[in-house]
Design a protein around this motif. Structure first.
Motif, PDB file in Angstrom:
ATOM      1  N   ARG A  82     128.439  17.470  83.456  1.00 10.03           N
ATOM      2  CA  ARG A  82     127.194  16.721  83.340  1.00 10.03           C
ATOM      3  C   ARG A  82     125.967  17.627  83.373  1.00 10.03           C
ATOM      4  O   ARG A  82     125.066  17.473  82.547  1.00 10.03           O
ATOM      5  CB  ARG A  82     127.095  15.669  84.457  1.00 10.03           C
ATOM      6  N   PRO A  83     125.877  18.598  84.306  1.00 11.22           N
ATOM      7  CA  PRO A  83     124.690  19.459  84.301  1.00 11.22           C
ATOM      8  C   PRO A  83     124.541  20.250  83.000  1.00 11.22           C
ATOM      9  O   PRO A  83     123.427  20.405  82.498  1.00 11.22           O
ATOM     10  CB  PRO A  83     124.943  20.401  85.499  1.00 11.22           C
ATOM     11  N   LEU A  84     125.649  20.732  82.442  1.00 13.71           N
ATOM     12  CA  LEU A  84     125.566  21.508  81.209  1.00 13.71           C
ATOM     13  C   LEU A  84     125.260  20.621  80.004  1.00 13.71           C
ATOM     14  O   LEU A  84     124.524  21.020  79.099  1.00 13.71           O
ATOM     15  CB  LEU A  84     126.863  22.287  80.984  1.00 13.71           C
ATOM     16  N   VAL A  85     125.823  19.413  79.993  1.00 16.37           N
ATOM     17  CA  VAL A  85     125.492  18.482  78.909  1.00 16.37           C
ATOM     18  C   VAL A  85     124.001  18.166  78.944  1.00 16.37           C
ATOM     19  O   VAL A  85     123.326  18.155  77.901  1.00 16.37           O
ATOM     20  CB  VAL A  85     126.324  17.186  79.017  1.00 16.37           C
ATOM     21  N   LYS A  86     123.473  17.937  80.144  1.00 20.37           N
ATOM     22  CA  LYS A  86     122.043  17.652  80.283  1.00 20.37           C
ATOM     23  C   LYS A  86     121.218  18.862  79.853  1.00 20.37           C
ATOM     24  O   LYS A  86     120.216  18.733  79.139  1.00 20.37           O
ATOM     25  CB  LYS A  86     121.723  17.292  81.730  1.00 20.37           C
ATOM     26  N   PHE A  87     121.654  20.060  80.259  1.00 18.89           N
ATOM     27  CA  PHE A  87     120.913  21.275  79.905  1.00 18.89           C
ATOM     28  C   PHE A  87     120.853  21.454  78.387  1.00 18.89           C
ATOM     29  O   PHE A  87     119.785  21.723  77.819  1.00 18.89           O
ATOM     30  CB  PHE A  87     121.579  22.495  80.547  1.00 18.89           C
ATOM     31  N   PHE A  88     121.992  21.320  77.710  1.00 19.89           N
ATOM     32  CA  PHE A  88     122.006  21.539  76.271  1.00 19.89           C
ATOM     33  C   PHE A  88     121.296  20.418  75.518  1.00 19.89           C
ATOM     34  O   PHE A  88     120.756  20.649  74.433  1.00 19.89           O
ATOM     35  CB  PHE A  88     123.450  21.704  75.782  1.00 19.89           C
ATOM     36  N   THR A  89     121.286  19.211  76.079  1.00 23.75           N
ATOM     37  CA  THR A  89     120.520  18.129  75.452  1.00 23.75           C
ATOM     38  C   THR A  89     119.031  18.455  75.510  1.00 23.75           C
ATOM     39  O   THR A  89     118.308  18.308  74.514  1.00 23.75           O
ATOM     40  CB  THR A  89     120.793  16.792  76.161  1.00 23.75           C
ATOM     41  N   GLU A  90     118.573  18.919  76.663  1.00 22.95           N
ATOM     42  CA  GLU A  90     117.176  19.325  76.786  1.00 22.95           C
ATOM     43  C   GLU A  90     116.877  20.537  75.904  1.00 22.95           C
ATOM     44  O   GLU A  90     115.789  20.652  75.334  1.00 22.95           O
ATOM     45  CB  GLU A  90     116.858  19.626  78.256  1.00 22.95           C
ATOM     46  N   PHE A  91     117.837  21.430  75.796  1.00 24.73           N
ATOM     47  CA  PHE A  91     117.703  22.611  74.944  1.00 24.73           C
ATOM     48  C   PHE A  91     117.531  22.194  73.486  1.00 24.73           C
ATOM     49  O   PHE A  91     116.730  22.758  72.741  1.00 24.73           O
ATOM     50  CB  PHE A  91     118.950  23.484  75.111  1.00 24.73           C
ATOM     51  N   PHE A  92     118.313  21.166  73.088  1.00 26.34           N
ATOM     52  CA  PHE A  92     118.207  20.642  71.728  1.00 26.34           C
ATOM     53  C   PHE A  92     116.790  20.109  71.478  1.00 26.34           C
ATOM     54  O   PHE A  92     116.162  20.418  70.457  1.00 26.34           O
ATOM     55  CB  PHE A  92     119.241  19.540  71.508  1.00 26.34           C
ATOM     56  N   TYR A  93     116.291  19.298  72.413  1.00 25.83           N
ATOM     57  CA  TYR A  93     114.939  18.751  72.260  1.00 25.83           C
ATOM     58  C   TYR A  93     113.883  19.850  72.322  1.00 25.83           C
ATOM     59  O   TYR A  93     112.835  19.754  71.668  1.00 25.83           O
ATOM     60  CB  TYR A  93     114.675  17.690  73.322  1.00 25.83           C
ATOM     61  N   HIS A  94     114.163  20.887  73.096  1.00 24.09           N
ATOM     62  CA  HIS A  94     113.267  22.048  73.140  1.00 24.09           C
ATOM     63  C   HIS A  94     113.144  22.662  71.746  1.00 24.09           C
ATOM     64  O   HIS A  94     112.043  22.967  71.271  1.00 24.09           O
ATOM     65  CB  HIS A  94     113.837  23.051  74.149  1.00 24.09           C
ATOM     66  N   ASP A  95     114.280  22.829  71.064  1.00 29.88           N
ATOM     67  CA  ASP A  95     114.261  23.379  69.706  1.00 29.88           C
ATOM     68  C   ASP A  95     113.484  22.483  68.751  1.00 29.88           C
ATOM     69  O   ASP A  95     112.683  22.949  67.938  1.00 29.88           O
ATOM     70  CB  ASP A  95     115.701  23.535  69.184  1.00 29.88           C
ATOM     71  N   VAL A  96     113.739  21.185  68.854  1.00 28.48           N
ATOM     72  CA  VAL A  96     113.061  20.230  67.972  1.00 28.48           C
ATOM     73  C   VAL A  96     111.555  20.260  68.222  1.00 28.48           C
ATOM     74  O   VAL A  96     110.749  20.304  67.279  1.00 28.48           O
ATOM     75  CB  VAL A  96     113.606  18.808  68.186  1.00 28.48           C
ATOM     76  N   ALA A  97     111.169  20.251  69.496  1.00 29.55           N
ATOM     77  CA  ALA A  97     109.741  20.238  69.833  1.00 29.55           C
ATOM     78  C   ALA A  97     109.046  21.501  69.337  1.00 29.55           C
ATOM     79  O   ALA A  97     107.966  21.437  68.742  1.00 29.55           O
ATOM     80  CB  ALA A  97     109.572  20.089  71.347  1.00 29.55           C
ATOM     81  N   LEU A  98     109.667  22.658  69.575  1.00 31.75           N
ATOM     82  CA  LEU A  98     109.056  23.906  69.118  1.00 31.75           C
ATOM     83  C   LEU A  98     108.938  23.950  67.600  1.00 31.75           C
ATOM     84  O   LEU A  98     107.941  24.442  67.052  1.00 31.75           O
ATOM     85  CB  LEU A  98     109.885  25.094  69.604  1.00 31.75           C
ATOM     86  N   THR A  99     109.949  23.434  66.933  1.00 36.76           N
ATOM     87  CA  THR A  99     109.901  23.407  65.471  1.00 36.76           C
ATOM     88  C   THR A  99     108.744  22.547  64.979  1.00 36.76           C
ATOM     89  O   THR A  99     107.977  22.951  64.095  1.00 36.76           O
ATOM     90  CB  THR A  99     111.228  22.873  64.900  1.00 36.76           C
ATOM     91  N   GLU A 100     108.626  21.344  65.544  1.00 36.30           N
ATOM     92  CA  GLU A 100     107.569  20.432  65.105  1.00 36.30           C
ATOM     93  C   GLU A 100     106.183  20.997  65.418  1.00 36.30           C
ATOM     94  O   GLU A 100     105.261  20.908  64.600  1.00 36.30           O
ATOM     95  CB  GLU A 100     107.755  19.065  65.771  1.00 36.30           C
ATOM     96  N   ILE A 101     106.045  21.581  66.608  1.00 36.87           N
ATOM     97  CA  ILE A 101     104.746  22.150  66.986  1.00 36.87           C
ATOM     98  C   ILE A 101     104.387  23.321  66.075  1.00 36.87           C
ATOM     99  O   ILE A 101     103.253  23.436  65.582  1.00 36.87           O
ATOM    100  CB  ILE A 101     104.775  22.617  68.460  1.00 36.87           C
TER     101      ILE A 101
END
Length: 252
Positions: A210-229
């Motif tokens: 669960r902690p790693l799934v949560k980490f990589f999910t946030e990591f995914f959104y981090h990539d998306v956010a940086l791309t959009e910005i």
């Protein structure tokens, strides 16, 4: 020749000695042509006869052998392989409890096969990130899942063509010289597969932790956010050397 299909080295040598000549051979000739020791050759020939890879006959009390023709051998090996695949597919698999261990996997073909299996099992959501030339091969499955009302979110480096609307696209330029090849897959918010390059070879980790799934999910959104910005404010960002340098150090 045949070792890659599960035959022993001696079996392969005996078959090759027969398939490369245009006449039947006796055991003595097979020893000379194959390099298989005389003490082993009869045992090896018997196994190959039993496996249907060698034909035998007796002429004037002399036992002669010839190889199954090459095209027939290919058909036989293909049929044997398909039979084994069907048997494997019909194996009853026990349901396993949630596994929070971190498993490592090597070999790109194995990683891709596991990724496809996880995609096919997805029921609620798929978050996937990777390079365009890599993700393209998974688009038919992703689009089928999207049409089946699975939530499909894609982050891609490079351009892809797909009717899936939830795609975040980063078009790399010369400034992105630190970008590395990688894949991230998060299935149903319960399991992740992360693969990356290490000295030109792919390696991956898979877990339901669960902690790693949560980490990589946030990591995914981090990539998306940086791309959009970066895409929306590219001109402003690239003019500010300090901000640009910080952003380019981050992994998308």
């Amino acid at each position: 020749m045949l070792q890659r299909f599960g035959f022993t080295q001696y079996e392969s040598q005996v078959y090759e000695s027969l398939i490369t000549v245009d006449q039947p051979l006796d055991a003595t000739s097979i020893v000379k042509g194959s390099g298989v020791p005389r003490s082993k050759v009869y045992e090896v020939i018997h196994r190959m006869v039993e496996k249907g890879m060698i034909l035998e006959t007796t002429v004037e009390k002399k036992r002669l052998y010839t190889a199954l023709p090459l095209e027939s051998t290919i058909k036989k090996l293909t049929a044997d392989f398909n039979t084994k695949v069907r048997q494997l597919r019909n194996t009853q698999i026990k349901e396993t409890p949630k596994d929070d261990r971190v498993w490592t996997l090597k070999d790109n073909q194995s990683i891709q096969s596991l990724l496809v299996s996880l995609l096919e099992q997805a029921k609620g959501s798929i978050f996937i990130s990777g390079w365009a030339d890599d993700l393209t091969s998974y688009l038919p499955i992703l689009e089928a899942k999207y049409n089946a009302k699975v939530d499909v979110q894609i982050h891609v480096i490079g351009e892809i063509s797909t009717p899936i609307p939830t795609v975040s696209t980063l078009i790399p330029d010369n400034s992105h010289d630190t970008l590395e090849r990688s894949r991230i897959l998060i299935v149903d918010g319960q399991e992740i597969l992360f693969a990356g390059m290490e000295e030109t070879a792919w390696q991956a980790v898979r877990t339901q932790s669960r902690p790693l799934v949560k980490f990589f999910t946030e990591f995914f959104y981090h990539d998306v956010a940086l791309t959009e910005i970066t895409q929306k404010f590219k001109d402003t960002i690239m003019k500010d050397e300090e901000i640009r340098d910080v952003l380019l150090k981050l992994r998308y």
